[in-house]
Design an enzyme around this catalytic site. Structure first.
Site, mmCIF file in Angstrom:
data_model
loop_
_atom_site.group_PDB
_atom_site.id
_atom_site.type_symbol
_atom_site.label_atom_id
_atom_site.label_comp_id
_atom_site.label_asym_id
_atom_site.label_seq_id
_atom_site.Cartn_x
_atom_site.Cartn_y
_atom_site.Cartn_z
ATOM 1 N N TYR A 1 0.844 -1.185 0.000
ATOM 2 C CA TYR A 1 0.000 0.000 0.000
ATOM 3 C C TYR A 1 0.882 1.238 0.000
ATOM 4 O O TYR A 1 1.996 1.217 0.525
ATOM 5 C CB TYR A 1 -0.920 -0.025 1.230
ATOM 6 C CG TYR A 1 -1.885 1.122 1.347
ATOM 7 C CD1 TYR A 1 -2.770 1.417 0.322
ATOM 8 C CD2 TYR A 1 -1.914 1.913 2.487
ATOM 9 C CE1 TYR A 1 -3.662 2.470 0.433
ATOM 10 C CE2 TYR A 1 -2.808 2.963 2.611
ATOM 11 C CZ TYR A 1 -3.685 3.243 1.573
ATOM 12 O OH TYR A 1 -4.566 4.284 1.686
ATOM 13 N N TYR B 1 -4.017 5.861 8.555
ATOM 14 C CA TYR B 1 -3.506 4.500 8.355
ATOM 15 C C TYR B 1 -2.374 4.314 9.351
ATOM 16 O O TYR B 1 -1.207 4.487 9.058
ATOM 17 C CB TYR B 1 -3.009 4.331 6.912
ATOM 18 C CG TYR B 1 -2.771 2.888 6.499
ATOM 19 C CD1 TYR B 1 -3.833 2.017 6.303
ATOM 20 C CD2 TYR B 1 -1.486 2.411 6.285
ATOM 21 C CE1 TYR B 1 -3.624 0.705 5.902
ATOM 22 C CE2 TYR B 1 -1.268 1.103 5.879
ATOM 23 C CZ TYR B 1 -2.334 0.255 5.686
ATOM 24 O OH TYR B 1 -2.114 -1.040 5.291
#
Length: 129
Positions: free
Chosen positions: A84, A94
């Protein structure tokens, strides 16, 4: 993992053994794991437990999968994992060590490509999902 407490066959080693028993080999292995119990926490508020759990589930699991499935793969077989953008850039929200775990996954992939390529004759890559 408490989800699988009391059950058998829900670990990488058992899964690889079952694949070998049922199919003999596997040509392609896809690692698509991302799990951090504290992913919603900022990194500064992440506990050691949460950080290490993210690393274990999201990065070390690829090492384990390649080590168990590599021997079952033919020359030229392929192992691929999903990473990612947060491994390279700040992605607010995140957290919980997940960005670090994805960076670790990418670094480990380079080493696995070198090691597993020589040991098992397989390719190891990662793509950003």
């Amino acid at each position: 993992n408490k989800r699988y407490a009391g059950l058998e066959g829900y670990d990488i080693q058992s899964c690889a053994a079952k694949v070998k028993e049922d199919f003999g080999k596997v040509d392609i292995m896809v690692h698509s794991l991302a799990n951090g119990p504290e992913v919603t926490k900022p990194l500064l508020e992440t506990t050691r437990h949460g950080y290490l759990a993210a690393s274990s589930a999201s990065a070390y699991s690829m090492v384990s999968m390649v080590s168990h499935f590599g021997p079952l793969m033919p020359d030229g077989g392929a192992c691929v994992s999903l990473t990612y953008l947060a491994s390279e850039r700040v992605v607010p929200g995140y957290g919980g060590g997940m960005s670090s775990a994805k960076a670790q996954l990418e670094s480990d992939t380079k080493v696995l490509a070198w090691e597993a390529g020589r040991k098992y004759g397989v390719r190891v890559n990662t793509i950003s999902a």
